[in-house]
Each structure stands twice: as structure tokens, then as C-alpha cells.
Design an enzyme around this catalytic site. Sequence first.
Site, PDB file in Angstrom:
ATOM      1  N   SER A  82       0.739  -1.365   0.143  1.00  0.00           N
ATOM      2  CA  SER A  82      -0.223   0.036   0.173  1.00  0.00           C
ATOM      3  C   SER A  82       1.064   1.185  -0.002  1.00  0.00           C
ATOM      4  O   SER A  82       1.612   1.452  -0.857  1.00  0.00           O
ATOM      5  CB  SER A  82      -0.867  -0.072   1.122  1.00  0.00           C
ATOM      6  OG  SER A  82      -2.104   0.821   0.961  1.00  0.00           O
TER       7      SER A  82
ATOM      8  N   GLU B  73      -9.116  -4.311  -4.437  1.00  0.00           N
ATOM      9  CA  GLU B  73      -8.400  -3.677  -3.291  1.00  0.00           C
ATOM     10  C   GLU B  73      -9.643  -2.917  -2.620  1.00  0.00           C
ATOM     11  O   GLU B  73      -9.556  -3.131  -1.394  1.00  0.00           O
ATOM     12  CB  GLU B  73      -7.572  -2.803  -3.825  1.00  0.00           C
ATOM     13  CG  GLU B  73      -6.377  -3.126  -4.577  1.00  0.00           C
ATOM     14  CD  GLU B  73      -5.168  -3.703  -3.765  1.00  0.00           C
ATOM     15  OE1 GLU B  73      -5.163  -3.604  -2.577  1.00  0.00           O
ATOM     16  OE2 GLU B  73      -4.114  -3.934  -4.436  1.00  0.00           O
TER      17      GLU B  73
ATOM     18  N   HIS C  95      -7.969  -5.361  -0.339  1.00  0.00           N
ATOM     19  CA  HIS C  95      -6.866  -4.555   0.040  1.00  0.00           C
ATOM     20  C   HIS C  95      -6.491  -5.470   1.347  1.00  0.00           C
ATOM     21  O   HIS C  95      -6.928  -5.748   2.124  1.00  0.00           O
ATOM     22  CB  HIS C  95      -7.165  -3.200   0.300  1.00  0.00           C
ATOM     23  CG  HIS C  95      -5.892  -2.345   0.529  1.00  0.00           C
ATOM     24  ND1 HIS C  95      -4.843  -2.100  -0.561  1.00  0.00           N
ATOM     25  CD2 HIS C  95      -5.637  -1.508   1.410  1.00  0.00           C
ATOM     26  CE1 HIS C  95      -3.958  -1.221  -0.134  1.00  0.00           C
ATOM     27  NE2 HIS C  95      -4.288  -0.827   0.925  1.00  0.00           N
TER      28      HIS C  95
END
Length: 492
Positions: free
Chosen positions: A190, A319, A411
Site C-alpha cells: 500500500s 482492493e 486490500h
Amino acid sequence: MDSDADAPIVTIAPGAVCGVWRNGSAAFLGIPFAQAPVGELRFAAPAPPEPWDGVRDAIEYGATAKRDKPGEQTLIPEPAIPGDATLNVNVFTPAPGDPSAALPVLVYIHGGGYTEGSPASPWYDGRAFNRDGVVTVTVSYRLGFDGFGHIAGAPSNRGVRDWLASLEWVQANIAQFGGDPARVTIAGQSAGGGAVLILLGMPAAQHLFHSAWALSGAIANVSGERARTASARLARLAGVPATRDGFASVPEARLFALQEAAASPDSSDPLAALGTLLDEGLPWGPMIDGDLLVRPTLDAIRDGVGADKPLVLGANDDEFTMVTDSAKGKLRLVPASLALGRMVRDRDVRRRYLAANAAQRRKGTAAVLGRYSTDRLFRASLVRTVEARGNAPTWAYRFSWVSPTKHWAVHCLDVPFWFDCLDAEGVTAIAGEAPPRALADAMHGAAVAFIREGEPGWPAWTARPGATRVFGGEASLPDVSVDGYASVRALV
């Protein structure tokens, strides 16, 4: 050997540190790579740690820049540890005190949108990499305004400078922990993946690592104008001048409480918040400052910065679909083309994108908007980065396994598979009671192969444009797709 009497002790430049043995490998936690960023050092560049006498205990995680938010729930368990000395590293090694071991090194940078996250997560424990002969380091850095806000009279990009200082620490000290400073792979997920790409495109960082792996990394360069505007708004909210002395007069907790409101309008609507993120990007993050970051990262990569370094990068298929999924009831009767029209004004681009994502369209409008958000933030950026690299050695992958609890390849879902920590705290919440062991073996094995040998085990995009390793896809599909990101081409 695995007893307190035989605790591992390593001597580095500032002094000796004592860690703890854990089933054949050692952990050294909370070692300072810089002085505490408080007092005169608040908003300053990281200062080298002061030496200490005797043996310093390194058996508990150090203070984190992340501060406690009661009731907060995150996809990755990332504890907030109080204290001022937040600039520290954690080292996990199977060969402490043995410079002759010269093992490859993984340096991991945590995510959290540059405002959250903690290197003390049980998911980032390096024991599985130690088992496979890789010394592992997790690093901390200043977050939010303290790390990335524009302040007249203060060094810019303080969080980026913290990354550089931690990597300099690795170069100077990792041999004493059994690592080879000439074989350092940086990785992150991320915002941490974004950090990896930013470092890859920074001339000042090139001597600090030799390869890179970005998990769900999006290049997030904040413009100088936006950074200055957000800082001015924060100063108004805090009731102080927008100067170093003005901000220094405000307690850290107060600035943390105000920084979100200063960066973007408050909204309790997750779709509205997502739209702001798509349109404006992350509010705090690495800024184009004309000094440390002279130009946009993608431009630097396109011009060949970091081209000598092997790179693996990938993203999860959905995600952010769990965000739009929360609104699927409202979106049930809204045609996907109409809903997407609010985000994609170009009719031809919208038409081509929907045609390429017909399978997702059959899952409903919420699924289309979630996939589009994922593509805008991560997957289209990935393709741009790969193509900007030209002939530089680059591998791409997708993580496609669907969570039985979140119902999408969401995610953060890939992280426990990459670290091979399926038994860690919090994994069942995102991956269910029986996450597939074979998937962890494949993904972690690819990471180990890349860190140790320089290749993850599937064809490079460089050699076969479009070639993409698919982790956890449908059993009927090949593990390597000939064009795994074809569905995002309309956005590139």
C-alpha cells in the site's frame, strides 16, 4: 542456545544490543536508527542516534509514530506503542553476530496511507523469511503532517528522509546481524509499496538497495501547491502561524486530530470519501519539493532511474470493492454505465473500460465501481510503471484469491500469504479459518526466490509484455496470464 543465559548480543556503531532467541532465529526490536524527533528535533531531518554504554535491551517493539485510536479496527493488526523514540528498526535474523553469513536482506516499509500503520504488526514478523535464509528488517517513519506536511523553515519530506536514514543504518550495521549490505531488497505494501516506487525513482537512494518488490503500491506524489494549501488550512484550524515555530507550539496529538480535516472535507459517506481519494489522491505523502523529490516519480523511472534494479510489483483484483459493496443496495437499480459516468467523463474510455470488464459488470454496479477504484489507484498505475521501465527487469503479478469473509480479493489480503504468517493474530478475520497453505507457499516462495536469486519464478514483463503471474486465481486458468492487466488498458 535458546535460553536467557545465551541471549543473542550484537555490537553495532552506537553500542551493543541484546535480542531474544525464537526457535532458531533471533529478534532485535526497537533499535534506534535516529534520535527521537521531539523538542528541537521535531520537524527536523533525522539525527544519528546517540551512543550508549553497556548492552541495550532490544526485546520489545519500540515506540511507533502511529498513535492509539480507541475502538479503531484495521485490516492489518498494527499496534500503537506510546513513546517519543519512534525512529527505530526491528531486525529478525537466523545468524546474529556472524558477518560471514552474508545473507540476503529484506527491508519492509509498512503501509497506512502515510498517516497510519506500524512496524510492530505480528504480520511483519520476519520468522518465515529467517527460516528461508533471509535477514528481515522492519522500519518506522514519521506519519501524517509530522512526516510529510509542508512547513516553511523545516526540511521537506521528513518521512522520506526517515526511510533513507533507516536504509543508511542497514548499510552500516546489517552485516553484524548476518546480512549482506550489497543484497538488500526493499519491499512494502500500500503506502509502503508507494514508498518502494518512490525510492526506486530517487537518485539519492540508489546506493541503498539492489532490488524492490511493491505490493499494491501506488505512486503518490503530492504537489507542492496542494501540500502548502493543506498546511495553511491546518494552521488555521490550530490557530497558529503556518511556520515551524507555530506548528511546534501545537501538541502532536492536536495536530493528528486536525490533519484529516485539514487535508480534505469531512464525509461520513464512504463513496464520497473514495471519490475524493480518486480525484485528489492521498492528502499527506511524499511531496515534489524541488530538493529531495525534484520531479514526479514516474518521470524519473521513465528516464531510467533505478533501471539497474530488478522490480516485482502487483495488486489485488478488488482492493477497494468492499467499500463500494457497502452501498450495493443503493446501487442495485443504477446502471453501471450511468454510475461510472460520474467518474469517467470520456464516453469512449467508459465504453472500452466496461467492455473489457464485462465479467465484473455481471456482478453488479457496486462491483464495477469497486474494480474501477482499484484500477484507478493501483492497477493502471502498475501498468504505467512497468511500461515506463522499458527494458529494465520487471515482473508483474495479480493476487486474485477471494476472501471467504470479505468476499473479494481485498486490500491487505495478500500480506499474510507473502509473509507466510497464516497463523498470526487477525488473519482469520480477513482470510477465514482455513486460508490455503499452497497459496502462501507459492507467494512467499516467489518472494524468497526474488530476494535470494533476483528472479521470482515466472517470465518477466520485459521479455513477454503483459506476462502476469496470477496468485490464487480460478483453477481452470493458467498461473501465468499472457496479458493479466488487459482489463485496465482503457485507463492507461
